[in-house]
Design a protein around this motif. Structure first.
Motif, PDB file in Angstrom:
ATOM      1  N   MET A   1      23.262  43.250  54.132  1.00  0.00           N
ATOM      2  CA  MET A   1      22.345  42.123  54.037  1.00  0.00           C
ATOM      3  C   MET A   1      20.907  42.563  54.320  1.00  0.00           C
ATOM      4  O   MET A   1      19.983  41.936  53.836  1.00  0.00           O
ATOM      5  N   LYS A   2      20.691  43.650  55.057  1.00  0.00           N
ATOM      6  CA  LYS A   2      19.328  44.045  55.390  1.00  0.00           C
ATOM      7  C   LYS A   2      18.490  44.312  54.162  1.00  0.00           C
ATOM      8  O   LYS A   2      17.313  44.038  54.152  1.00  0.00           O
ATOM      9  N   LYS A   3      19.110  44.871  53.097  1.00  0.00           N
ATOM     10  CA  LYS A   3      18.341  45.151  51.897  1.00  0.00           C
ATOM     11  C   LYS A   3      17.689  43.898  51.318  1.00  0.00           C
ATOM     12  O   LYS A   3      16.648  43.966  50.704  1.00  0.00           O
ATOM     13  N   ASP A   4      18.312  42.738  51.535  1.00  0.00           N
ATOM     14  CA  ASP A   4      17.751  41.494  51.030  1.00  0.00           C
ATOM     15  C   ASP A   4      16.440  41.124  51.712  1.00  0.00           C
ATOM     16  O   ASP A   4      15.679  40.326  51.197  1.00  0.00           O
ATOM     17  N   TYR A   5      16.205  41.697  52.873  1.00  0.00           N
ATOM     18  CA  TYR A   5      14.987  41.366  53.607  1.00  0.00           C
ATOM     19  C   TYR A   5      13.859  42.344  53.333  1.00  0.00           C
ATOM     20  O   TYR A   5      12.743  42.141  53.758  1.00  0.00           O
ATOM     21  N   LEU A   6      14.147  43.440  52.627  1.00  0.00           N
ATOM     22  CA  LEU A   6      13.122  44.450  52.374  1.00  0.00           C
ATOM     23  C   LEU A   6      12.108  43.943  51.362  1.00  0.00           C
ATOM     24  O   LEU A   6      12.428  43.179  50.461  1.00  0.00           O
ATOM     25  N   ALA A   7      10.893  44.435  51.498  1.00  0.00           N
ATOM     26  CA  ALA A   7       9.837  44.043  50.575  1.00  0.00           C
ATOM     27  C   ALA A   7       9.280  45.284  49.890  1.00  0.00           C
ATOM     28  O   ALA A   7       9.320  46.371  50.448  1.00  0.00           O
ATOM     29  N   THR A   8       8.775  45.101  48.705  1.00  0.00           N
ATOM     30  CA  THR A   8       8.088  46.190  48.020  1.00  0.00           C
ATOM     31  C   THR A   8       6.616  46.092  48.376  1.00  0.00           C
ATOM     32  O   THR A   8       6.131  45.031  48.784  1.00  0.00           O
ATOM     33  N   PRO A   9       5.866  47.179  48.215  1.00  0.00           N
ATOM     34  CA  PRO A   9       4.423  47.106  48.514  1.00  0.00           C
ATOM     35  C   PRO A   9       3.717  46.038  47.678  1.00  0.00           C
ATOM     36  O   PRO A   9       2.766  45.426  48.121  1.00  0.00           O
ATOM     37  N   GLU A  10       4.212  45.817  46.441  1.00  0.00           N
ATOM     38  CA  GLU A  10       3.571  44.829  45.570  1.00  0.00           C
ATOM     39  C   GLU A  10       3.879  43.389  46.001  1.00  0.00           C
ATOM     40  O   GLU A  10       3.090  42.495  45.779  1.00  0.00           O
ATOM     41  N   LEU A  11       5.062  43.206  46.576  1.00  0.00           N
ATOM     42  CA  LEU A  11       5.497  41.874  46.987  1.00  0.00           C
ATOM     43  C   LEU A  11       5.953  41.906  48.444  1.00  0.00           C
ATOM     44  O   LEU A  11       7.145  42.033  48.723  1.00  0.00           O
ATOM     45  N   PRO A  12       5.034  41.808  49.376  1.00  0.00           N
ATOM     46  CA  PRO A  12       5.455  41.820  50.781  1.00  0.00           C
ATOM     47  C   PRO A  12       6.340  40.617  51.101  1.00  0.00           C
ATOM     48  O   PRO A  12       6.139  39.529  50.561  1.00  0.00           O
ATOM     49  N   ALA A  13       7.337  40.839  51.947  1.00  0.00           N
ATOM     50  CA  ALA A  13       8.262  39.773  52.333  1.00  0.00           C
ATOM     51  C   ALA A  13       7.526  38.677  53.089  1.00  0.00           C
ATOM     52  O   ALA A  13       6.479  38.913  53.699  1.00  0.00           O
ATOM     53  N   LYS A  14       8.100  37.481  53.057  1.00  0.00           N
ATOM     54  CA  LYS A  14       7.523  36.343  53.770  1.00  0.00           C
ATOM     55  C   LYS A  14       8.582  35.708  54.649  1.00  0.00           C
ATOM     56  O   LYS A  14       9.768  35.728  54.338  1.00  0.00           O
ATOM     57  N   ARG A  15       8.123  35.111  55.740  1.00  0.00           N
ATOM     58  CA  ARG A  15       9.009  34.403  56.657  1.00  0.00           C
ATOM     59  C   ARG A  15       9.315  33.004  56.108  1.00  0.00           C
ATOM     60  O   ARG A  15       8.533  32.452  55.332  1.00  0.00           O
ATOM     61  N   VAL A  16      10.393  32.433  56.580  1.00  0.00           N
ATOM     62  CA  VAL A  16      10.740  31.059  56.214  1.00  0.00           C
ATOM     63  C   VAL A  16       9.587  30.134  56.596  1.00  0.00           C
ATOM     64  O   VAL A  16       9.190  29.255  55.825  1.00  0.00           O
ATOM     65  N   SER A  17       9.018  30.341  57.772  1.00  0.00           N
ATOM     66  CA  SER A  17       7.945  29.467  58.268  1.00  0.00           C
ATOM     67  C   SER A  17       6.661  29.564  57.446  1.00  0.00           C
ATOM     68  O   SER A  17       5.819  28.672  57.520  1.00  0.00           O
ATOM     69  N   ASP A  18       6.508  30.614  56.644  1.00  0.00           N
ATOM     70  CA  ASP A  18       5.293  30.774  55.834  1.00  0.00           C
ATOM     71  C   ASP A  18       5.177  29.722  54.735  1.00  0.00           C
ATOM     72  O   ASP A  18       4.084  29.472  54.236  1.00  0.00           O
ATOM     73  N   SER A  19       6.298  29.137  54.335  1.00  0.00           N
ATOM     74  CA  SER A  19       6.247  28.218  53.196  1.00  0.00           C
ATOM     75  C   SER A  19       6.829  26.833  53.479  1.00  0.00           C
ATOM     76  O   SER A  19       6.874  26.001  52.586  1.00  0.00           O
ATOM     77  N   GLU A  20       7.261  26.565  54.715  1.00  0.00           N
ATOM     78  CA  GLU A  20       7.877  25.262  54.991  1.00  0.00           C
ATOM     79  C   GLU A  20       6.849  24.139  54.869  1.00  0.00           C
ATOM     80  O   GLU A  20       5.654  24.344  55.083  1.00  0.00           O
ATOM     81  N   ILE A  21       7.344  22.967  54.514  1.00  0.00           N
ATOM     82  CA  ILE A  21       6.477  21.813  54.254  1.00  0.00           C
ATOM     83  C   ILE A  21       7.132  20.551  54.803  1.00  0.00           C
ATOM     84  O   ILE A  21       8.347  20.398  54.726  1.00  0.00           O
ATOM     85  N   GLU A  22       6.306  19.652  55.330  1.00  0.00           N
ATOM     86  CA  GLU A  22       6.764  18.309  55.681  1.00  0.00           C
ATOM     87  C   GLU A  22       5.857  17.320  54.970  1.00  0.00           C
ATOM     88  O   GLU A  22       4.636  17.411  55.071  1.00  0.00           O
ATOM     89  N   GLN A  23       6.472  16.405  54.235  1.00  0.00           N
ATOM     90  CA  GLN A  23       5.733  15.369  53.516  1.00  0.00           C
ATOM     91  C   GLN A  23       6.171  14.007  54.037  1.00  0.00           C
ATOM     92  O   GLN A  23       7.362  13.761  54.212  1.00  0.00           O
ATOM     93  N   VAL A  24       5.221  13.136  54.276  1.00  0.00           N
ATOM     94  CA  VAL A  24       5.507  11.774  54.718  1.00  0.00           C
ATOM     95  C   VAL A  24       5.195  10.839  53.559  1.00  0.00           C
ATOM     96  O   VAL A  24       4.106  10.898  52.979  1.00  0.00           O
ATOM     97  N   GLN A  25       6.178   9.987  53.230  1.00  0.00           N
ATOM     98  CA  GLN A  25       6.033   9.109  52.080  1.00  0.00           C
ATOM     99  C   GLN A  25       6.367   7.672  52.463  1.00  0.00           C
ATOM    100  O   GLN A  25       7.523   7.352  52.740  1.00  0.00           O
ATOM    101  N   PRO A  26       5.385   6.776  52.489  1.00  0.00           N
ATOM    102  CA  PRO A  26       5.701   5.370  52.734  1.00  0.00           C
ATOM    103  C   PRO A  26       6.403   4.779  51.513  1.00  0.00           C
ATOM    104  O   PRO A  26       6.157   5.188  50.381  1.00  0.00           O
ATOM    105  N   VAL A  27       7.289   3.827  51.747  1.00  0.00           N
ATOM    106  CA  VAL A  27       8.054   3.201  50.669  1.00  0.00           C
ATOM    107  C   VAL A  27       7.403   1.862  50.316  1.00  0.00           C
ATOM    108  O   VAL A  27       7.321   0.966  51.155  1.00  0.00           O
TER     109      VAL A  27
END
Length: 166
Positions: A1-27
């Protein structure tokens, strides 16, 4: 599984927290069905928007939705409720990304009830609209690692369904 976490120099890996989003939507009334509850298609649209934003943040590319897994509505949502959608990256392939979006109805006192959990697969697109590689995903917590492992299983199930035309 470690290979899945490796990044290439062109595409550095990102953490889950780097892209998380919370949206609030009134109904509002325009979001309701004939039973005076949130129209399911409206929730799906909000989920897709959140997932797209998460995937776009992860890969810094335009994306397109390829798969939305089954949706189960666990709680009704009524007029003047607030829906909170929380999206985060769970798994990445070569050009695809799996995003989990949890939707909650939030009461006036701040308590939340889960309305829906959805997994979506989005594909990164290059300048010509063709699939392009995405950064690897850094899973730091036990929960993030468990989501990754479950994401591998969901990917296998999707491939099996596709091969069986199911």
């Amino acid at each position: 599984m470690k290979k899945d976490y490796l990044a290439t120099p062109e595409l550095p890996a990102k953490r889950v927290s780097d892209s998380e989003i919370e949206q609030v939507q009134p109904v509002f009334k325009a979001h309701l069905n004939s039973q005076n509850r949130l129209f399911g298609g409206q929730l799906v649209a909000w989920i897709d928007i959140v997932a797209g934003a998460v995937a776009r943040r992860h890969c810094n590319r335009n994306v397109t939705t390829a798969v939305i897994d089954s949706l189960q509505f666990k709680e009704p949502v009524f007029p003047d409720d607030v829906v909170v959608l929380y999206g985060r990256m769970t798994y990445v392939g070569k050009t695809s990304m799996e995003v989990r979006v949890d939707s909650y109805v939030e009461a006036l006192d701040g308590n939340r009830k889960l309305v829906n959990t959805a997994y979506l697969v989005l594909v990164a697109l290059d300048e010509n609209g063709k699939p392009t590689p995405v950064p690897r995903l850094i899973c730091e917590t036990p929960a993030e690692k468990a989501e990754w492992e479950a994401g591998e299983k969901r990917r296998q199930l999707r491939e099996k369904r596709r091969s069986e035309m199911f």
